[in-house]
Design an enzyme around this catalytic site. Structure first.
Site, PDB file in Angstrom:
ATOM      1  N   ASN A  10       0.868  -1.184   0.000  1.00 63.68           N
ATOM      2  CA  ASN A  10       0.000   0.000   0.000  1.00 63.68           C
ATOM      3  C   ASN A  10       0.904   1.234   0.000  1.00 63.68           C
ATOM      4  OD1 ASN A  10      -1.875   1.985   0.446  1.00 63.68           O
ATOM      5  ND2 ASN A  10      -2.354   1.392   2.560  1.00 63.68           N
ATOM      6  N   TRP A  11       1.023   1.844  -1.189  1.00 61.74           N
ATOM      7  CA  TRP A  11       1.945   2.985  -1.315  1.00 61.74           C
ATOM      8  C   TRP A  11       1.358   4.278  -0.757  1.00 61.74           C
ATOM      9  CZ3 TRP A  11       4.333   2.391  -6.959  1.00 61.74           C
ATOM     10  CH2 TRP A  11       5.166   1.260  -6.955  1.00 61.74           C
ATOM     11  N   LYS A  12       0.082   4.245  -0.402  1.00 65.81           N
ATOM     12  CA  LYS A  12      -0.604   5.433   0.140  1.00 65.81           C
ATOM     13  C   LYS A  12      -0.371   6.630  -0.801  1.00 65.81           C
ATOM     14  CE  LYS A  12      -0.152   3.391   4.684  1.00 65.81           C
ATOM     15  NZ  LYS A  12      -0.210   3.549   6.120  1.00 65.81           N
ATOM     16  N   HIS A  95      -9.751   1.922   4.815  1.00 65.13           N
ATOM     17  CA  HIS A  95      -8.478   2.032   5.532  1.00 65.13           C
ATOM     18  C   HIS A  95      -8.636   3.034   6.684  1.00 65.13           C
ATOM     19  CE1 HIS A  95      -4.315   2.951   6.440  1.00 65.13           C
ATOM     20  NE2 HIS A  95      -4.001   1.817   5.842  1.00 65.13           N
ATOM     21  N   GLU A  97      -6.888   5.333   7.726  1.00 62.76           N
ATOM     22  CA  GLU A  97      -6.574   6.735   7.409  1.00 62.76           C
ATOM     23  C   GLU A  97      -7.768   7.416   6.746  1.00 62.76           C
ATOM     24  OE1 GLU A  97      -3.011   5.726   5.326  1.00 62.76           O
ATOM     25  OE2 GLU A  97      -2.018   5.281   7.232  1.00 62.76           O
ATOM     26  N   GLU A 165      -5.945  -4.353  10.789  1.00 62.53           N
ATOM     27  CA  GLU A 165      -4.911  -3.337  10.939  1.00 62.53           C
ATOM     28  C   GLU A 165      -5.186  -2.519  12.197  1.00 62.53           C
ATOM     29  OE1 GLU A 165      -2.652  -2.395   7.151  1.00 62.53           O
ATOM     30  OE2 GLU A 165      -4.344  -1.036   7.232  1.00 62.53           O
ATOM     31  N   GLY A 171       2.244   2.489  10.940  1.00 63.17           N
ATOM     32  CA  GLY A 171       3.245   3.537  10.772  1.00 63.17           C
ATOM     33  C   GLY A 171       3.959   3.934  12.051  1.00 63.17           C
ATOM     34  N   SER A 208       2.989  -1.818  10.618  1.00 60.02           N
ATOM     35  CA  SER A 208       4.436  -1.841  10.881  1.00 60.02           C
ATOM     36  C   SER A 208       5.105  -3.175  10.532  1.00 60.02           C
ATOM     37  CB  SER A 208       4.724  -1.447  12.331  1.00 60.02           C
ATOM     38  OG  SER A 208       4.359  -0.091  12.545  1.00 60.02           O
ATOM     39  N   GLY A 229       2.618  -1.071   4.448  1.00 60.38           N
ATOM     40  CA  GLY A 229       2.692   0.327   4.045  1.00 60.38           C
ATOM     41  C   GLY A 229       4.133   0.738   3.812  1.00 60.38           C
ATOM     42  N   GLY A 230       4.720   1.414   4.809  1.00 57.70           N
ATOM     43  CA  GLY A 230       6.064   1.987   4.683  1.00 57.70           C
ATOM     44  C   GLY A 230       7.099   1.068   4.044  1.00 57.70           C
TER      45      GLY A 230
HETATM   46  P1  PGA Z   1       2.543   0.499   7.770  1.00 61.36           P
HETATM   47  O1  PGA Z   1       1.110   0.734   7.093  1.00 61.36           O
HETATM   48  O2  PGA Z   1       3.058  -0.813   7.232  1.00 61.36           O
HETATM   49  O3  PGA Z   1       3.367   1.667   7.296  1.00 61.36           O
HETATM   50  O4  PGA Z   1       2.346   0.458   9.231  1.00 61.36           O
HETATM   51  C1  PGA Z   1       0.203  -0.323   6.925  1.00 61.36           C
HETATM   52  C2  PGA Z   1      -1.069   0.199   6.311  1.00 61.36           C
HETATM   53  O5  PGA Z   1      -1.527   1.272   6.698  1.00 61.36           O
HETATM   54  O6  PGA Z   1      -1.665  -0.442   5.427  1.00 61.36           O
END
Ligand code: PGA
Length: 247
Positions: A10-12, A95, A97, A165, A171, A208, A229-230
């Site tokens: 997930n590149w956001k 998600h 966010e 999640e 993050g 994470s 994500g990251g």
């Molecule tokens: P993260 O993000 O791996 O950076 O914690 C995961 C996500 O939000 O899908």
């Protein structure tokens, strides 16, 4: 029967458009192991470029969101049909966010889920998770699942994915304990399989996950894959994460 594990990048909104071509090219050179379905979810602007650059036999494409309806006067929205026709197979919905910054509710996520399931071949990835650590997440998860899946029926052969999640782990670098993952995944799986066939549902973990800790999840039978994500912005790390899940 063990299912193919799904590992989603997930590149956001973290990749500037000018950098997307280069990152996609680097992803296109990776060879993913058999037994893994690797999925890249760039932002919408990079989706057509991703479809051109990546071999969709090696790597699947996903979108980070979709509209709650397929066509009409909905300024700024993106049609699930168009997402599919651009080459995407997966769509992340709800998600945390989007829940936090855009006010997405379970009711809206339910409408988006219906719109996505109406497009043949499109697989939703519905995100759920509690905000704070330490409290039993049961009530939060049950409420989010009941809201998102209200009146949802699957056709034979249709699939759905839920990503657990916990918001406190996204993050933040906070690593979840094995017992916490198992508890939440068993709850989600139990909830889903009361309503849908077990062969149609997969539950992923996200929060994470990185190249160092991914192997911790590989032998947990109720973890069908990861949402990253990251660490998915670095092709080598993402490949290591995919390989770790087969160990
Ligand atoms: P993260 O993000 O791996 O950076 O914690 C995961 C996500 O939000 O899908």
């Amino acid at each position: 029967m063990s299912k193919t594990k799904i590992i989603i990048a997930n590149w956001k909104m973290k990749v500037p458009h000018q950098g997307a071509a280069n990152l996609l090219r680097r992803f296109s050179h990776l060879s993913f192991p058999a037994g893994i379905e690797a999925v890249v979810c760039p932002d919408f602007l990079a989706l057509p470029l991703a479809a051109k650059t990546l071999s969709l036999r090696k790597l699947k494409l996903g979108a980070q969101d979709a509209a709650f309806i397929d066509r009409g006067a909905y300024t700024g929205e993106i049609s699930p049909t168009d997402i599919k026709s651009l080459g995407a197979t997966y769509v992340i919905l709800g998600h945390s966010e989007r829940r936090q910054y855009l006010g997405e509710t379970d009711a809206l996520i339910n409408k988006k889920l219906q719109a996505v399931l109406a497009v043949p071949g499109l697989i939703p990835v519905v995100c759920v998770g509690e905000k704070a650590r330490g409290k039993n997440p049961k009530a939060v998860l049950q409420k989010q699942l009941a809201g998102a899946f209200k009146d949802i029926r699957l056709k034979p052969g249709q699939r759905l994915v839920v990503a657990y999640e916990p918001v406190w782990a996204i993050g933040t670098g906070r690593v979840i304990k094995r017992s916490e993952v198992v508890l939440a995944h068993l709850l989600i799986l139990g909830w889903l399989t009361k309503r849908f066939s077990p062969t149609q549902c997969q539950v992923l973990y996200g929060g994470s996950v990185d190249a160092k800790n991914a192997a911790n999840f590989s032998d947990i039978s109720v973890v069908d894959g990861l949402l990253v994500g990251g660490a998915s912005l670095e092709p080598k790390s993402f490949l290591t994460i995919c390989r770790s899940m087969l160990k």
